[in-house]
Design a protein around this motif. Structure first.
Motif, PDB file in Angstrom:
ATOM      1  N   ILE A 182       0.913  -1.112   0.045  1.00 29.15           N
ATOM      2  CA  ILE A 182       0.092   0.111  -0.131  1.00 29.15           C
ATOM      3  C   ILE A 182       1.061   1.433  -0.044  1.00 29.15           C
ATOM      4  O   ILE A 182       1.625   1.541   0.893  1.00 29.15           O
ATOM      5  CB  ILE A 182      -1.138  -0.013   1.369  1.00 29.15           C
ATOM      6  CG1 ILE A 182      -1.665  -1.233   1.365  1.00 29.15           C
ATOM      7  CG2 ILE A 182      -1.778   1.318   1.187  1.00 29.15           C
ATOM      8  CD1 ILE A 182      -2.765  -1.302   2.490  1.00 29.15           C
ATOM      9  N   VAL A 183       0.902   2.207  -0.956  1.00 33.08           N
ATOM     10  CA  VAL A 183       1.535   3.330  -1.207  1.00 33.08           C
ATOM     11  C   VAL A 183       0.735   4.176  -0.161  1.00 33.08           C
ATOM     12  O   VAL A 183      -0.201   4.506  -0.249  1.00 33.08           O
ATOM     13  CB  VAL A 183       1.428   3.772  -2.680  1.00 33.08           C
ATOM     14  CG1 VAL A 183       2.271   5.067  -2.602  1.00 33.08           C
ATOM     15  CG2 VAL A 183       2.013   2.730  -3.704  1.00 33.08           C
ATOM     16  N   GLN A 184       1.796   4.876   0.682  1.00 35.00           N
ATOM     17  CA  GLN A 184       1.639   5.927   1.604  1.00 35.00           C
ATOM     18  C   GLN A 184       2.146   7.256   1.236  1.00 35.00           C
ATOM     19  O   GLN A 184       2.704   7.167   0.112  1.00 35.00           O
ATOM     20  CB  GLN A 184       1.709   5.742   3.000  1.00 35.00           C
ATOM     21  CG  GLN A 184       0.738   4.545   3.499  1.00 35.00           C
ATOM     22  CD  GLN A 184      -0.877   4.758   3.484  1.00 35.00           C
ATOM     23  OE1 GLN A 184      -1.179   6.197   3.480  1.00 35.00           O
ATOM     24  NE2 GLN A 184      -1.689   3.900   3.645  1.00 35.00           N
ATOM     25  N   GLY A 185       2.255   8.262   1.820  1.00 35.38           N
ATOM     26  CA  GLY A 185       3.036   9.497   1.647  1.00 35.38           C
ATOM     27  C   GLY A 185       1.987  10.491   1.528  1.00 35.38           C
ATOM     28  O   GLY A 185       2.430  11.761   1.135  1.00 35.38           O
ATOM     29  N   GLY A 186       0.721  10.566   1.996  1.00 33.91           N
ATOM     30  CA  GLY A 186       0.076  11.677   2.115  1.00 33.91           C
ATOM     31  C   GLY A 186      -0.157  12.714   0.674  1.00 33.91           C
ATOM     32  O   GLY A 186      -0.256  12.043  -0.473  1.00 33.91           O
ATOM     33  N   ASP A 187      -0.080  13.850   0.802  1.00 32.66           N
ATOM     34  CA  ASP A 187      -0.001  14.942  -0.367  1.00 32.66           C
ATOM     35  C   ASP A 187       1.211  15.316  -0.684  1.00 32.66           C
ATOM     36  O   ASP A 187       1.411  16.529  -0.950  1.00 32.66           O
ATOM     37  CB  ASP A 187      -1.091  16.085  -0.298  1.00 32.66           C
ATOM     38  CG  ASP A 187      -0.956  16.786   1.255  1.00 32.66           C
ATOM     39  OD1 ASP A 187      -1.716  17.754   1.590  1.00 32.66           O
ATOM     40  OD2 ASP A 187      -0.166  16.227   1.824  1.00 32.66           O
ATOM     41  N   VAL A 188       2.219  14.652  -0.191  1.00 32.93           N
ATOM     42  CA  VAL A 188       3.716  15.219  -0.537  1.00 32.93           C
ATOM     43  C   VAL A 188       4.377  14.475  -1.747  1.00 32.93           C
ATOM     44  O   VAL A 188       4.664  13.197  -1.402  1.00 32.93           O
ATOM     45  CB  VAL A 188       4.487  14.786   0.916  1.00 32.93           C
ATOM     46  CG1 VAL A 188       5.929  15.426   0.716  1.00 32.93           C
ATOM     47  CG2 VAL A 188       3.583  15.518   2.091  1.00 32.93           C
ATOM     48  N   PRO A 189       4.368  14.873  -2.939  1.00 35.22           N
ATOM     49  CA  PRO A 189       4.912  14.165  -3.823  1.00 35.22           C
ATOM     50  C   PRO A 189       6.135  13.247  -3.752  1.00 35.22           C
ATOM     51  O   PRO A 189       6.368  12.227  -3.875  1.00 35.22           O
ATOM     52  CB  PRO A 189       5.113  15.388  -5.106  1.00 35.22           C
ATOM     53  CG  PRO A 189       4.098  16.471  -4.666  1.00 35.22           C
ATOM     54  CD  PRO A 189       4.093  16.268  -3.206  1.00 35.22           C
ATOM     55  N   ARG A 190       7.324  13.921  -3.060  1.00 35.79           N
ATOM     56  CA  ARG A 190       8.555  13.095  -2.880  1.00 35.79           C
ATOM     57  C   ARG A 190       8.420  11.946  -1.972  1.00 35.79           C
ATOM     58  O   ARG A 190       9.228  10.794  -2.430  1.00 35.79           O
ATOM     59  CB  ARG A 190       9.664  14.072  -2.256  1.00 35.79           C
ATOM     60  CG  ARG A 190       9.470  14.420  -0.776  1.00 35.79           C
ATOM     61  CD  ARG A 190      10.671  15.199  -0.303  1.00 35.79           C
ATOM     62  NE  ARG A 190      10.284  15.505   1.305  1.00 35.79           N
ATOM     63  CZ  ARG A 190      10.505  14.638   2.164  1.00 35.79           C
ATOM     64  NH1 ARG A 190      11.169  13.452   2.013  1.00 35.79           N
ATOM     65  NH2 ARG A 190      10.438  14.983   3.518  1.00 35.79           N
ATOM     66  N   ARG A 236       5.484  10.286  -1.631  1.00 34.08           N
ATOM     67  CA  ARG A 236       4.638   9.255  -2.583  1.00 34.08           C
ATOM     68  C   ARG A 236       5.510   8.478  -3.612  1.00 34.08           C
ATOM     69  O   ARG A 236       5.504   7.497  -3.651  1.00 34.08           O
ATOM     70  CB  ARG A 236       3.439   9.978  -3.271  1.00 34.08           C
ATOM     71  CG  ARG A 236       2.314  10.342  -2.623  1.00 34.08           C
ATOM     72  CD  ARG A 236       1.300   9.135  -2.267  1.00 34.08           C
ATOM     73  NE  ARG A 236       0.086   9.704  -1.379  1.00 34.08           N
ATOM     74  CZ  ARG A 236      -0.598   8.719  -0.988  1.00 34.08           C
ATOM     75  NH1 ARG A 236      -0.499   7.509  -1.354  1.00 34.08           N
ATOM     76  NH2 ARG A 236      -1.481   8.921  -0.108  1.00 34.08           N
ATOM     77  N   ILE A 237       6.614   9.354  -4.036  1.00 34.44           N
ATOM     78  CA  ILE A 237       7.271   8.604  -5.179  1.00 34.44           C
ATOM     79  C   ILE A 237       8.388   7.816  -4.345  1.00 34.44           C
ATOM     80  O   ILE A 237       8.719   6.459  -4.628  1.00 34.44           O
ATOM     81  CB  ILE A 237       8.038   9.646  -5.912  1.00 34.44           C
ATOM     82  CG1 ILE A 237       7.256  10.587  -6.889  1.00 34.44           C
ATOM     83  CG2 ILE A 237       9.622   9.037  -6.501  1.00 34.44           C
ATOM     84  CD1 ILE A 237       7.885  11.660  -7.457  1.00 34.44           C
ATOM     85  N   ALA A 238       8.648   7.998  -3.159  1.00 29.99           N
ATOM     86  CA  ALA A 238       9.614   7.268  -2.296  1.00 29.99           C
ATOM     87  C   ALA A 238       8.880   6.058  -1.730  1.00 29.99           C
ATOM     88  O   ALA A 238       9.439   4.826  -1.865  1.00 29.99           O
ATOM     89  CB  ALA A 238      10.236   7.851  -1.039  1.00 29.99           C
ATOM     90  N   SER A 239       7.703   6.146  -1.525  1.00 28.85           N
ATOM     91  CA  SER A 239       6.871   4.989  -1.033  1.00 28.85           C
ATOM     92  C   SER A 239       6.668   4.005  -2.152  1.00 28.85           C
ATOM     93  O   SER A 239       7.003   2.983  -2.143  1.00 28.85           O
ATOM     94  CB  SER A 239       5.460   5.383  -0.577  1.00 28.85           C
ATOM     95  OG  SER A 239       4.683   4.084  -0.053  1.00 28.85           O
ATOM     96  N   ALA A 240       6.074   4.562  -3.429  1.00 31.55           N
ATOM     97  CA  ALA A 240       6.059   3.779  -4.460  1.00 31.55           C
ATOM     98  C   ALA A 240       7.233   2.895  -4.935  1.00 31.55           C
ATOM     99  O   ALA A 240       7.196   1.922  -5.133  1.00 31.55           O
ATOM    100  CB  ALA A 240       5.427   4.528  -5.625  1.00 31.55           C
ATOM    101  N   GLU A 241       8.448   3.615  -5.041  1.00 40.32           N
ATOM    102  CA  GLU A 241       9.743   2.849  -5.506  1.00 40.32           C
ATOM    103  C   GLU A 241      10.132   1.871  -4.657  1.00 40.32           C
ATOM    104  O   GLU A 241      10.492   0.689  -4.834  1.00 40.32           O
ATOM    105  CB  GLU A 241      10.772   3.957  -5.624  1.00 40.32           C
ATOM    106  CG  GLU A 241      10.574   5.204  -6.952  1.00 40.32           C
ATOM    107  CD  GLU A 241      11.560   5.951  -6.997  1.00 40.32           C
ATOM    108  OE1 GLU A 241      11.815   6.748  -8.053  1.00 40.32           O
ATOM    109  OE2 GLU A 241      12.088   6.239  -5.733  1.00 40.32           O
ATOM    110  N   ALA A 242       9.992   2.015  -3.036  1.00 44.05           N
ATOM    111  CA  ALA A 242      10.360   1.109  -2.325  1.00 44.05           C
ATOM    112  C   ALA A 242       9.514  -0.181  -2.539  1.00 44.05           C
ATOM    113  O   ALA A 242       9.979  -1.227  -2.376  1.00 44.05           O
ATOM    114  CB  ALA A 242      10.372   1.784  -0.916  1.00 44.05           C
TER     115      ALA A 242
END
Ligand code: 2YW
Length: 373
Positions: free
Chosen positions: A188-196, A198-204
């Motif tokens: 599950i991708v998290q990271g709120g409304d912060v683009p960097r 979100r990208i870090a979560s999705a990449e990991a």
């Protein structure tokens, strides 16, 4: 029938995707809408009705089912498919989101979350390992990692803390799930409304090689444009050959716009819960049947609909049922709304197949804008 979990992409139209998730219990045509069956039932509907409307998969909730009737009890009774008489795929949420929104006296730490049941006050612990164990006892086909979803708005520090905890819980959830060929666990991708973030979560999560990916942390009170901006930066980071599931979304418009940004699977209580409260979803927009303007309207809700809610009754009768708080009110409008959502999904799938999704999107939105006659 396949013994494995596979996802096949048949067509794309812009970022919109048309695919099939194949599992031992059946195929899921994507883009797909999953009716919510929180406590093992899609409220006010027979399973056969839900199926006839075109639902390939339904959602169940770990949080509710672990409290009542209990995961071990469901297992003893043959698992959720047998218990609820739904022999097709079931996706279960992992419980973290529901604990934070429903339970009392909850404490969250590195190991997991402890809480008191909102039903009888008993204390429970949910860890990544226990959540996967419960979803296994339920015999769930698509399982969710345990994660922490923060409400929006939140500080960037808070969003980052929860996102990194969720990544550690992703590793533990995947390890606990192991190898179950006909089933899947999604990150599950998290990271709120912060683009960097979100990208870090999705990449990991991509590097952890899950069979599918959920996009969490949205539909938590943010404006639609914020949700759509986050989707636009998140879906391109996720592997194209795996399904993407946007949790808790949404209205018909949310779904159209999210398909246009690369989402394959959806779930939301909107059509069922709003239906029980008198709100009808139709091709010409929303209709609140509790409104007095319907009290003597002999016309059907939608004369073009073959759903019994329109085929067999007038608006005046539906209005009466809601004013009288009659059980049939919830049954008929739930039926109408799920029929509408599944017809929308079928229209989306056909439009992508024929590479005319943008026209379909604009024409559908124009129909809603026309409003109720
Ligand atoms: C009448 O309609 C309604 O009452 C109604 C209520 C809530 C929602 C939004 C639900 N939103 C939502 N569900 C969610 C479930 C989630 N599960 C996990 N594990 N992680 C998440 O990050 C997560 C985010 C969500 N966001 C939509 C509609």
């Amino acid at each position: 029938m396949t013994e494995k979990f596979t996802f096949t992409l048949h067509a794309t139209d812009g970022m919109a995707r048309r695919g099939t998730v194949s599992m031992p219990r059946g195929d899921i045509r994507t883009p797909a809408f999953m009716p919510v069956g929180t406590a093992g039932t899609v409220k006010a509907m027979y399973p056969g009705q839900v199926r006839e409307l075109g639902s390939d998969i339904i959602l169940g909730n770990t949080y509710h089912l672990m409290l009542r009737p209990g995961a071990e009890r469901v297992a003893k009774l043959g698992g959720l498919h047998v218990f609820a008489n739904w022999p097709h795929p079931i996706l279960t949420d992992s419980g973290g989101f529901q604990v934070m929104s429903l339970a009392q006296l909850r404490k969250l730490d590195e190991n997991g979350v402890t809480f008191q049941s909102h039903i009888d006050g008993r204390r429970y612990e949910l860890t990544p390992e226990r959540s996967i164990e419960i979803q296994g006892l339920l015999d769930s086909d698509i399982q969710m990692q345990l994660d922490e979803c923060v409400a929006l708005p939140s500080s960037e520090a808070e969003i980052e803390r929860a996102m990194r905890l969720s990544l550690r819980w992703a590793e533990r959830s995947k390890a606990a799930f192991g190898e179950q060929p006909g089933k899947a666990v999604f990150g599950i991708v998290q990271g709120g409304d912060v683009p960097r973030l979100r990208i870090a979560s999705a990449e990991a999560l991509r590097d952890m090689d899950f069979k599918g990916y959920s996009i969490g942390g949205l539909a938590v009170g943010e404006p639609q444009h914020v949700m759509l901006e986050i989707l636009s930066i998140t879906t391109p980071v996720l592997p194209a050959e795996k399904p993407r599931y946007l949790m808790g979304v949404g209205t018909p418009d949310d779904i159209l716009e999210s398909v246009a940004r690369g989402v394959d699977m959806f779930d939301c209580v909107m059509p069922t819960r709003a239906g029980r409260h008198g709100l009808a979803f139709t091709r010409f927009g929303k209709v609140n049947l509790k409104n007095a303007r319907h009290a003597e309207d002999h016309r059907p809700l939608d004369e073009a609909s073959d759903c019994p809610a329109s085929r067999d009754y007038s608006r005046a009768y539906l209005h009466h049922l809601f004013k009288a708080n009659e059980t049939l009110a919830a049954m008929l409008l739930t039926w109408n709304n799920l029929a509408y959502y599944q017809q929308l999904m079928a229209g989306i799938r056909g439009a992508i197949d024929e590479r005319r999704f943008e026209d379909f999107r604009l024409a559908t939105k124009a129909g809603w804008a026309r409003g109720d006659i």
